[in-house]
Design an enzyme around this catalytic site. Sequence first.
Site, PDB file in Angstrom:
ATOM      1  N   GLY A  90       9.656   0.261   2.190  1.00 51.43           N
ATOM      2  CA  GLY A  90      10.621   1.359   2.020  1.00 51.43           C
ATOM      3  C   GLY A  90      10.568   2.314   3.207  1.00 51.43           C
TER       4      GLY A  90
ATOM      5  NE  ARG B 155       9.729  12.628  20.643  1.00 51.50           N
ATOM      6  CZ  ARG B 155       8.757  13.521  20.726  1.00 51.50           C
ATOM      7  NH1 ARG B 155       7.727  13.450  19.887  1.00 51.50           N
ATOM      8  NH2 ARG B 155       8.802  14.474  21.631  1.00 51.50           N
TER       9      ARG B 155
ATOM     10  CB  VAL C 115       7.784   4.364  22.181  1.00 48.54           C
ATOM     11  CG1 VAL C 115       8.468   4.170  23.527  1.00 48.54           C
ATOM     12  CG2 VAL C 115       8.285   3.343  21.160  1.00 48.54           C
TER      13      VAL C 115
ATOM     14  NE  ARG D 169      11.154  -2.986  -0.817  1.00 55.83           N
ATOM     15  CZ  ARG D 169      10.328  -1.948  -0.780  1.00 55.83           C
ATOM     16  NH1 ARG D 169       9.092  -2.100  -0.403  1.00 55.83           N
ATOM     17  NH2 ARG D 169      10.761  -0.744  -1.122  1.00 55.83           N
TER      18      ARG D 169
ATOM     19  CG  ASP E  88      -1.784  -0.520  -0.138  1.00 51.26           C
ATOM     20  OD1 ASP E  88      -2.250   0.044   0.871  1.00 51.26           O
ATOM     21  OD2 ASP E  88      -2.096  -0.214  -1.303  1.00 51.26           O
TER      22      ASP E  88
ATOM     23  CB  THR F 295       4.753   4.733   1.459  1.00 53.02           C
ATOM     24  OG1 THR F 295       5.279   4.840   0.127  1.00 53.02           O
ATOM     25  CG2 THR F 295       3.271   5.078   1.412  1.00 53.02           C
ATOM     26  CB  ILE F 296       8.458   8.737  -0.099  1.00 53.55           C
ATOM     27  CG1 ILE F 296       8.907   7.700  -1.139  1.00 53.55           C
ATOM     28  CG2 ILE F 296       9.379   8.789   1.100  1.00 53.55           C
ATOM     29  CD1 ILE F 296      10.169   8.100  -1.898  1.00 53.55           C
ATOM     30  CG  ASP F 297       6.040   5.535  -3.620  1.00 52.88           C
ATOM     31  OD1 ASP F 297       6.940   6.368  -3.801  1.00 52.88           O
ATOM     32  OD2 ASP F 297       6.190   4.317  -3.835  1.00 52.88           O
TER      33      ASP F 297
ATOM     34  CG  ASP G 164       1.814   3.911  -3.131  1.00 51.98           C
ATOM     35  OD1 ASP G 164       2.051   4.112  -1.924  1.00 51.98           O
ATOM     36  OD2 ASP G 164       2.356   3.003  -3.780  1.00 51.98           O
TER      37      ASP G 164
ATOM     38  NE  ARG H 103      10.112  -0.441  -8.172  1.00 55.80           N
ATOM     39  CZ  ARG H 103      10.574  -1.098  -7.104  1.00 55.80           C
ATOM     40  NH1 ARG H 103       9.853  -2.056  -6.559  1.00 55.80           N
ATOM     41  NH2 ARG H 103      11.752  -0.802  -6.588  1.00 55.80           N
TER      42      ARG H 103
ATOM     43  N   GLY I  32       6.996  23.883 -11.969  1.00 58.38           N
ATOM     44  CA  GLY I  32       6.600  24.471 -13.250  1.00 58.38           C
ATOM     45  C   GLY I  32       7.145  23.705 -14.434  1.00 58.38           C
TER      46      GLY I  32
ATOM     47  CD  GLU J 256       8.824  23.969 -19.219  1.00 59.52           C
ATOM     48  OE1 GLU J 256       9.576  23.216 -18.584  1.00 59.52           O
ATOM     49  OE2 GLU J 256       8.678  25.181 -18.929  1.00 59.52           O
TER      50      GLU J 256
ATOM     51  CD  GLN K 227      13.169  11.239  -5.642  1.00 58.12           C
ATOM     52  OE1 GLN K 227      12.066  11.540  -6.076  1.00 58.12           O
ATOM     53  NE2 GLN K 227      13.924  10.327  -6.244  1.00 58.12           N
TER      54      GLN K 227
HETATM   55  P1  ADP Z   1       4.927  -1.540   1.421  1.00 59.74           P
HETATM   56  O1  ADP Z   1       4.545  -1.934   2.782  1.00 59.74           O
HETATM   57  O2  ADP Z   1       5.606  -0.213   1.373  1.00 59.74           O
HETATM   58  O3  ADP Z   1       3.779  -1.665   0.445  1.00 59.74           O
HETATM   59  P2  ADP Z   1       6.014  -4.025   0.380  1.00 59.74           P
HETATM   60  O4  ADP Z   1       4.915  -4.227  -0.601  1.00 59.74           O
HETATM   61  O5  ADP Z   1       7.399  -4.340  -0.047  1.00 59.74           O
HETATM   62  O6  ADP Z   1       6.082  -2.523   0.920  1.00 59.74           O
HETATM   63  O7  ADP Z   1       5.656  -4.871   1.671  1.00 59.74           O
HETATM   64  C1  ADP Z   1       6.491  -4.857   2.793  1.00 59.74           C
HETATM   65  C2  ADP Z   1       6.523  -6.225   3.418  1.00 59.74           C
HETATM   66  O8  ADP Z   1       5.211  -6.583   3.848  1.00 59.74           O
HETATM   67  C3  ADP Z   1       6.940  -7.353   2.480  1.00 59.74           C
HETATM   68  O9  ADP Z   1       8.317  -7.469   2.342  1.00 59.74           O
HETATM   69  C4  ADP Z   1       6.364  -8.557   3.201  1.00 59.74           C
HETATM   70  O10 ADP Z   1       7.172  -8.968   4.253  1.00 59.74           O
HETATM   71  C5  ADP Z   1       5.065  -7.992   3.752  1.00 59.74           C
HETATM   72  N1  ADP Z   1       3.965  -8.323   2.808  1.00 59.74           N
HETATM   73  C6  ADP Z   1       3.741  -7.810   1.589  1.00 59.74           C
HETATM   74  N2  ADP Z   1       2.689  -8.392   1.001  1.00 59.74           N
HETATM   75  C7  ADP Z   1       2.229  -9.306   1.868  1.00 59.74           C
HETATM   76  C8  ADP Z   1       1.153 -10.258   1.855  1.00 59.74           C
HETATM   77  N3  ADP Z   1       0.351 -10.370   0.805  1.00 59.74           N
HETATM   78  N4  ADP Z   1       0.988 -11.042   2.938  1.00 59.74           N
HETATM   79  C9  ADP Z   1       1.807 -10.928   4.024  1.00 59.74           C
HETATM   80  N5  ADP Z   1       2.829 -10.060   4.089  1.00 59.74           N
HETATM   81  C10 ADP Z   1       3.048  -9.262   3.035  1.00 59.74           C
HETATM   82  O1  F6P Z   2       7.879   2.782  -1.770  1.00 56.68           O
HETATM   83  C1  F6P Z   2       8.826   3.785  -1.810  1.00 56.68           C
HETATM   84  C2  F6P Z   2       9.815   3.528  -2.934  1.00 56.68           C
HETATM   85  O2  F6P Z   2      10.856   4.466  -2.751  1.00 56.68           O
HETATM   86  C3  F6P Z   2       9.264   3.624  -4.336  1.00 56.68           C
HETATM   87  O3  F6P Z   2       9.084   4.935  -4.808  1.00 56.68           O
HETATM   88  C4  F6P Z   2      10.321   2.881  -5.086  1.00 56.68           C
HETATM   89  O4  F6P Z   2       9.822   2.402  -6.298  1.00 56.68           O
HETATM   90  C5  F6P Z   2      10.667   1.768  -4.156  1.00 56.68           C
HETATM   91  O5  F6P Z   2      10.361   2.246  -2.849  1.00 56.68           O
HETATM   92  C6  F6P Z   2      12.093   1.345  -4.220  1.00 56.68           C
HETATM   93  O6  F6P Z   2      12.285   0.296  -3.339  1.00 56.68           O
HETATM   94  P1  F6P Z   2      13.691  -0.364  -2.975  1.00 56.68           P
HETATM   95  O7  F6P Z   2      14.149   0.283  -1.721  1.00 56.68           O
HETATM   96  O8  F6P Z   2      13.358  -1.803  -2.752  1.00 56.68           O
HETATM   97  O9  F6P Z   2      14.591  -0.148  -4.131  1.00 56.68           O
END
Ligand code: ADP
Ligand code: F6P
Length: 324
Positions: A15, A25, A28, A76, A107, A129-131, A133, A175, A189, A191, A256
């Site tokens: 994402g 930037r 590079v 992806r 990840d 990532t905005i998450d 996580d 997610r 704030g 609830e 977002q």
């Molecule tokens: P994020 O990087 O935000 O966690 P994704 O989980 O969708 O987002 O992963 C992004 C891309 O990284 C995937 O579309 C894929 O091309 C690559 N990727 C994800 N998991 C693996 C993996 N286990 N091995 C190799 N490439 C991966």
């Molecule tokens: O990883 C960022 C995120 O915006 C999550 O919060 C969300 O669940 C997901 O990406 C949505 O991904 P997509 O762009 O594939 O709908």
Amino acid sequence: MAKEIKTIGILTSGGDAPGMNAAIRAVVRKAIANGVKVKGIKKGYQGLLNEEIIDMEARSVSDIIQKGGTILGTARCSEFRTEEGQKKGAQICKKHGIDGLVVVGGDGSYRGAQALSQHGINTIGLPGTIDLDISCTDYTIGFDTAVNTAMQAIDKVRDTSSSHERCSIIEVMGRNAGYIALWCGVANGAEDILLPEKYDFNEQQIINNIIKNRKRGKTHHLIINAEGIGHSTSMARRIEAATGIETRATILGYMQRGGSPTCKDRYWASIMGSYAADILCEGKTNRVVAMKNGSIVDFDIEEALAMEKSIDEYQYQVARILSM
Ligand code: ADP
Ligand code: F6P
């Protein structure tokens, strides 16, 4: 001896997140300052497999620090999860003279970087990532902008919710991770805050809370619901039926992820991007850049992926108590 790095590549993956352009930037320009050539790979691993590769100069990244999204595009790519795809990706890097690669993503993107490193291409991951996580880091590029965007939107919903004495369920992104929901919950704030990591699906408790708060004189009731729980519209219908209080759902969605990055996201994306270029040029590989206790550090990807992160219980409880 570390291999000599003459040319590096950069791609953004998963994402998009505000601040990715500031990171591009920085990578590079720092690489060029280090005497290394840079190639941009469009549309993440998909673009690598399609050989969408462009030369990048200092001027290629002019006027982007303030822009949301990613100028390189992102995707992806399921093919890259396969051994065959990864081998092909490494061969394409070698064909284009790319000795090392910076991957900006989460990840999943790190796993792709790890695979490339195993196939002889030096890789460094940057947390984008905005998450928020990613376990190994206290900060991810894009979270600050996203959470501020969501907070401002929720303030607006709050105005109308109070005026009509309504209950509002506002669904924010995340997610699998509730960090945006938690931060907005505290900052707006709210609830009630429903996080994928914590929610026990006890809707009756929310209903009781709404009724109790109405009796206490509260004019609105804001529920921040994370995307991972979802179903905000049907939840609103059930709550309205059970409480007799008008209830509306607002799903904030992709707004977002967009928009001009905050100062914090521009700043740390620039520092982290520079750091990534430096360690890649030094010959390091299979590392991710992270923030720990206010400092920029790097970890082995395997080690980073094995780390765990959870919602801080104290912060979660504070959020609940302050909305009394
Ligand atoms: P994020 O990087 O935000 O966690 P994704 O989980 O969708 O987002 O992963 C992004 C891309 O990284 C995937 O579309 C894929 O091309 C690559 N990727 C994800 N998991 C693996 C993996 N286990 N091995 C190799 N490439 C991966
Ligand atoms: O990883 C960022 C995120 O915006 C999550 O919060 C969300 O669940 C997901 O990406 C949505 O991904 P997509 O762009 O594939 O709908």
